[in-house]
Motif scaffolding. Sequence first.
Motif, mmCIF file in Angstrom:
data_model
loop_
_atom_site.group_PDB
_atom_site.id
_atom_site.type_symbol
_atom_site.label_atom_id
_atom_site.label_comp_id
_atom_site.label_asym_id
_atom_site.label_seq_id
_atom_site.Cartn_x
_atom_site.Cartn_y
_atom_site.Cartn_z
ATOM 1 N N ILE A 2 0.850 -1.186 0.000
ATOM 2 C CA ILE A 2 0.000 0.000 0.000
ATOM 3 C C ILE A 2 0.886 1.236 0.000
ATOM 4 O O ILE A 2 1.820 1.346 0.789
ATOM 5 C CB ILE A 2 -0.920 0.031 1.233
ATOM 6 N N GLY A 3 0.595 2.168 -0.912
ATOM 7 C CA GLY A 3 1.315 3.429 -0.985
ATOM 8 C C GLY A 3 0.394 4.576 -0.612
ATOM 9 O O GLY A 3 -0.802 4.532 -0.874
ATOM 10 N N VAL A 4 0.949 5.596 0.017
ATOM 11 C CA VAL A 4 0.177 6.780 0.392
ATOM 12 C C VAL A 4 0.782 7.979 -0.318
ATOM 13 O O VAL A 4 1.967 8.251 -0.181
ATOM 14 C CB VAL A 4 0.196 7.010 1.919
ATOM 15 N N GLU A 5 -0.046 8.672 -1.091
ATOM 16 C CA GLU A 5 0.411 9.862 -1.800
ATOM 17 C C GLU A 5 -0.159 11.108 -1.133
ATOM 18 O O GLU A 5 -1.274 11.096 -0.613
ATOM 19 C CB GLU A 5 -0.061 9.830 -3.258
ATOM 20 N N ALA A 6 0.624 12.172 -1.161
ATOM 21 C CA ALA A 6 0.195 13.435 -0.560
ATOM 22 C C ALA A 6 -0.781 14.138 -1.491
ATOM 23 O O ALA A 6 -0.431 14.509 -2.599
ATOM 24 C CB ALA A 6 1.405 14.314 -0.296
ATOM 25 N N ALA A 7 -2.008 14.326 -1.028
ATOM 26 C CA ALA A 7 -3.025 14.966 -1.851
ATOM 27 C C ALA A 7 -3.081 16.476 -1.636
ATOM 28 O O ALA A 7 -3.895 17.153 -2.248
ATOM 29 C CB ALA A 7 -4.388 14.349 -1.579
ATOM 30 N N GLY A 8 -2.235 17.010 -0.782
ATOM 31 C CA GLY A 8 -2.128 18.452 -0.600
ATOM 32 C C GLY A 8 -3.450 19.131 -0.337
ATOM 33 O O GLY A 8 -4.129 18.862 0.639
ATOM 34 N N PHE A 9 -3.860 20.017 -1.257
ATOM 35 C CA PHE A 9 -5.109 20.759 -1.127
ATOM 36 C C PHE A 9 -6.277 20.038 -1.806
ATOM 37 O O PHE A 9 -7.317 20.635 -2.026
ATOM 38 C CB PHE A 9 -4.953 22.160 -1.720
ATOM 39 N N GLY A 10 -6.088 18.784 -2.175
ATOM 40 C CA GLY A 10 -7.136 18.007 -2.838
ATOM 41 C C GLY A 10 -6.747 17.653 -4.260
ATOM 42 O O GLY A 10 -5.992 18.366 -4.907
ATOM 43 N N LEU A 11 -7.261 16.542 -4.740
ATOM 44 C CA LEU A 11 -6.897 16.056 -6.063
ATOM 45 C C LEU A 11 -7.344 16.973 -7.186
ATOM 46 O O LEU A 11 -6.709 17.039 -8.226
ATOM 47 C CB LEU A 11 -7.463 14.654 -6.285
#
Length: 99
Positions: A2-11
């Motif tokens: 499982i990988g987690v990506e930074a979505a910052g202010f939203g996709l």
Amino acid sequence: MIGVEAAGFGLDSGKHAAPLTKGDVGVLHGAMSYLPQDDDGQIIEPQLDYPGVGPEHSFLKDMGWAENTIALRMKKRWKSLKVRGNHFSTGDIARSSTP
């Protein structure tokens, strides 16, 4: 895996680091991988050091061997993660993902 990506202010904001979740297949520096691109196929670099992910991560996603998810407000969560050497434990990531 499982990988987690930074979505910052939203996709949908365009201000994120989640090419595996929101990017399209493209070629950068001779390697095919997932990249944030506009409608014309031009690579969008939302003020990141590198706009995409490596071909290894792309391969794992395409083969179904890796599942990716996103996390918002990484700055707050980063502080709450316990660092063990250069790695995070999956338990720490799971605990930090809860609102």
